[in-house]
Design an enzyme around this catalytic site. Structure first.
Site, short mmCIF file in Angstrom:
data_model
loop_
_atom_site.label_atom_id
_atom_site.label_comp_id
_atom_site.label_asym_id
_atom_site.label_seq_id
_atom_site.Cartn_x
_atom_site.Cartn_y
_atom_site.Cartn_z
N PRO A 132 0.86 -1.17 0.00
CA PRO A 132 -0.07 0.08 -0.21
C PRO A 132 0.95 1.48 0.02
O PRO A 132 0.58 2.22 -0.70
CB PRO A 132 -0.96 -0.21 1.33
CG PRO A 132 -0.89 -1.56 1.48
CD PRO A 132 0.35 -2.18 1.31
N THR A 162 -2.02 -8.40 -9.91
CA THR A 162 -2.75 -8.65 -11.12
C THR A 162 -2.90 -10.37 -11.05
O THR A 162 -2.06 -10.89 -10.52
CB THR A 162 -2.03 -8.29 -12.32
OG1 THR A 162 -1.71 -6.95 -12.34
CG2 THR A 162 -2.66 -8.90 -13.64
N HIS A 354 -12.77 9.65 -33.78
CA HIS A 354 -14.17 9.40 -33.78
C HIS A 354 -15.02 10.51 -33.20
O HIS A 354 -16.33 10.35 -33.20
CB HIS A 354 -14.22 8.17 -32.59
CG HIS A 354 -13.66 6.80 -33.06
ND1 HIS A 354 -12.50 6.51 -33.30
CD2 HIS A 354 -14.35 5.67 -33.39
CE1 HIS A 354 -12.28 5.26 -33.67
NE2 HIS A 354 -13.60 4.67 -34.05
N GLU A 379 4.87 -2.32 -14.29
CA GLU A 379 6.19 -2.64 -14.34
C GLU A 379 7.46 -1.34 -14.27
O GLU A 379 8.29 -1.47 -15.12
CB GLU A 379 6.46 -3.31 -15.65
CG GLU A 379 5.43 -4.35 -16.17
CD GLU A 379 5.52 -5.86 -15.12
OE1 GLU A 379 6.77 -5.91 -14.42
OE2 GLU A 379 4.59 -6.53 -15.38
C1 LIG Z 1 -3.86 -2.38 -12.65
C2 LIG Z 1 -2.48 -2.22 -11.78
C3 LIG Z 1 -1.90 -3.66 -11.99
C4 LIG Z 1 -0.76 -4.00 -11.04
N1 LIG Z 1 -0.24 -4.96 -11.05
C5 LIG Z 1 0.83 -5.43 -10.00
C6 LIG Z 1 1.30 -6.60 -9.81
O1 LIG Z 1 0.80 -7.64 -10.49
N2 LIG Z 1 2.37 -6.85 -9.01
C7 LIG Z 1 2.93 -5.84 -8.31
O2 LIG Z 1 3.89 -5.92 -7.35
N3 LIG Z 1 2.44 -4.42 -8.63
C8 LIG Z 1 1.54 -4.25 -9.59
N4 LIG Z 1 0.97 -2.87 -9.67
C9 LIG Z 1 1.75 -1.75 -8.78
C10 LIG Z 1 2.45 -0.97 -9.96
O3 LIG Z 1 3.84 -1.56 -10.15
C11 LIG Z 1 2.78 0.26 -9.25
O4 LIG Z 1 1.35 1.12 -9.14
C12 LIG Z 1 4.03 1.01 -9.83
O5 LIG Z 1 4.98 0.58 -9.77
C13 LIG Z 1 3.81 2.58 -9.22
O6 LIG Z 1 4.03 2.42 -7.96
P1 LIG Z 1 2.95 3.19 -6.97
O7 LIG Z 1 1.65 3.06 -7.36
O8 LIG Z 1 3.25 3.17 -5.53
O9 LIG Z 1 3.30 4.80 -7.15
P2 LIG Z 1 4.51 5.65 -6.38
O10 LIG Z 1 5.73 4.77 -6.39
O11 LIG Z 1 4.05 6.26 -5.17
O12 LIG Z 1 4.81 6.91 -7.45
C14 LIG Z 1 3.89 7.87 -7.37
C15 LIG Z 1 4.39 8.91 -8.72
O13 LIG Z 1 5.69 9.62 -8.05
C16 LIG Z 1 6.76 9.11 -9.21
N5 LIG Z 1 7.80 8.74 -8.56
C17 LIG Z 1 8.20 7.82 -7.54
N6 LIG Z 1 9.65 7.85 -7.28
C18 LIG Z 1 10.17 9.03 -8.31
C19 LIG Z 1 11.40 9.43 -8.42
N7 LIG Z 1 12.46 8.66 -7.48
N8 LIG Z 1 11.64 10.10 -9.01
C20 LIG Z 1 10.61 10.95 -9.97
N9 LIG Z 1 9.47 10.29 -9.71
C21 LIG Z 1 8.99 9.32 -8.86
C22 LIG Z 1 6.20 8.02 -10.04
O14 LIG Z 1 6.73 7.94 -11.30
C23 LIG Z 1 4.73 8.34 -9.84
O15 LIG Z 1 4.38 9.25 -11.05
C24 LIG Z 1 0.07 -2.76 -10.41
C25 LIG Z 1 -0.74 -1.44 -10.67
C26 LIG Z 1 -1.76 -1.23 -11.23
C27 LIG Z 1 -2.40 -0.03 -11.37
#
Ligand SMILES: Cc1cc2nc3c(=O)[nH]c(=O)nc-3n(C[C@H](O)[C@H](O)[C@H](O)COP(=O)(O)OP(=O)(O)OC[C@H]3O[C@@H](n4cnc5c(N)ncnc54)[C@H](O)[C@@H]3O)c2cc1C
Length: 401
Positions: A132, A162, A354, A379
């Site tokens: 989370p 996923t 469209h 990813e």
């Molecule tokens: C539909 C869906 C399916 C998924 N499936 C899987 C799965 O099967 N297994 C799994 O493990 N995860 C899964 N994920 C998770 C996904 O890998 C993460 O959501 C993703 O890595 C981004 O992490 P976060 O959501 O915590 O965003 P955060 O890490 O909180 O990032 C928030 C924002 O800050 C930016 N940011 C963060 N750090 C930096 C930095 N150092 N410099 C600049 N910008 C930064 C990010 O690019 C983003 O714009 C899934 C996500 C979704 C939405």
């Protein structure tokens, strides 16, 4: 085969596999995808069809009952499937990553135990790094494993799995301090556990709960869940590779091939958006002629097709690099970054072509418009790809002065 996104130098076997997959996509996926997506319904019939085609074992070695195909073959199949419906490629992708991690890093016993049933699609994989409070910053993982005799006791909460509900095997990354003294770098004290479970929701194994499906804006049909570990006991022989502390590297290896896969999905969705846009542009008339005859629309089509071609070429290059045994993190990062950004842009252009109808659920482009953003996140986000690309470039172009 369409004029765009051709791949040169394929073997007869690769061409045959791709033709079969494209035929399946055209007949079994495209006609039903939008209805199923609107109902958020799991595409069981499609999944059964993919099992029959052997796609769950595409990259699993022949000695374990798979087809032993390359990453390139796999990525091109994913591109075709995503052209039909991105969610279906999501169902295969986590399975493929887990099978790849077991193939690359598993013990002999783990390979023999899991891979033959994974090749048949009987065991279905999901992988779990995110929590989370973290996604990009994997080193901040707080879920923990503590050794207790011949077992480990796992506690913590995971997010965004996923296939969390439909899978029966989850590769879970947790922190494991055992054998790693205080002060060990975070990524050296992580371990991947191979956690077997029942499919479904609720308590799917003592100490392991899959609470339910997360309601998403798109990428529907495929289930995305949380995972809660509360004194979950896992035997020591289910540590991936047999020893603790290697989990971070194993997961990053899996994610690297996963990135080629996400790039391939971007290529497939962009191709479909182009097909929809170019078709609609020739049917819709304004000011006395098809809108395709207005230069502004032709320019859009030209830009869209160029992006489809460029993304495909980069994705193929990244896959071939990995298949040759070379490090491909730079190419995979670039391909993932470019293909996902271009996909979003091509989908947006097709949506604009469209007009008002793009906003109607009757038109397929509405679904693609809600699906494309997921590729910007999964990813590793665009920012994370750029960090990887930037770091690698500075290694390659180190200032010598
Ligand atoms: C539909 C869906 C399916 C998924 N499936 C899987 C799965 O099967 N297994 C799994 O493990 N995860 C899964 N994920 C998770 C996904 O890998 C993460 O959501 C993703 O890595 C981004 O992490 P976060 O959501 O915590 O965003 P955060 O890490 O909180 O990032 C928030 C924002 O800050 C930016 N940011 C963060 N750090 C930096 C930095 N150092 N410099 C600049 N910008 C930064 C990010 O690019 C983003 O714009 C899934 C996500 C979704 C939405």
């Amino acid at each position: 085969m369409s004029r765009l996104a051709q791949t040169h130098g394929l073997t007869d076997v690769q061409r045959e596999i791709l033709a079969t997959v494209r035929d399946f996509v055209d007949k079994e996926i495209i006609p039903v995808a939008t209805d199923l997506e609107h109902r958020d319904e799991y595409p069981q019939q499609i999944v059964d069809g993919l099992k029959e085609l052997g796609l769950f074992g595409l990259m699993i070695p022949e000695e374990y009952g798979g087809l032993g195909e390359s990453l390139l073959t796999y990525a091109l199949c994913v591109e075709e499937i995503a052209r039909g419906w991105m969610s279906v490629s999501g169902i295969i992708n986590t399975h493929f990553i887990v099978a790849y991690m077991i193939k690359q890093h598993g013990t002999r016993e783990q390979k023999e135990h899991f891979l033959p049933r994974m090749a048949l699609g009987e065991v279905r994989g999901a992988f779990s790094m995110s929590e989370p409070a973290l996604g990009s910053d994997v080193s901040a993982i707080t879920s923990k494993a503590v050794k207790d005799g011949d077992e480990y006791v796992l506690n913590g909460q995971k997010m965004w799995l996923t296939n969390g509900g439909t899978s029966t095997l989850v590769a879970v990354l947790v922190r494991s301090d055992e054998g790693h003294p205080e002060g060990t770098a975070p990524h050296k004290s992580m371990t991947t556990f191979l956690v077997e479970k029942e499919p479904g929701f609720g308590e799917v194994r003592p100490g392991l709960t899959i609470p339910g499906k997360i309601d998403k804006m798109g990428y529907k049909g495929v289930d995305t869940t949380e995972l809660v570990m509360d004194d979950l006991r896992i035997p020591a022989n289910r540590v991936l590779g047999g020893s603790t502390g290697r989990g971070f590297y194993q997961m990053m290896d899996g994610v690297e091939v996963g990135r080629v896969n996400v790039a391939a999905r971007g290529c497939g969705v962009a191709q479909r958006a182009f097909e929809l846009g170019v078709s609609y542009a020739q049917q819709r008339h304004t000011f006395g002629k098809p809108i395709a005859q207005h230069q502004a629309i032709q320019f859009k089509l030209a830009e869209m097709a160029t992006k489809v071609e460029a993304a495909h070429a980069m994705m193929v290059n990244a896959a071939r690099k990995k298949d040759s045994g070379e490090r491909n993190d730079l190419e995979a990062g670039m391909a993932k970054y470019l293909a996902s950004e271009y996909c979003k842009e091509v989908v947006e252009d097709a949506f604009r072509i469209h007009g008002g109808y793009g906003f109607s659920k009757e038109y397929e482009i509405e679904r693609l418009y809600r699906e494309a953003p997921m590729l910007l996140i999964g990813e590793g986000t665009a920012e994370i790809q750029k960090m990887i690309i930037g770091r690698r470039l500075l290694e390659e172009y180190r200032f010598q002065g």
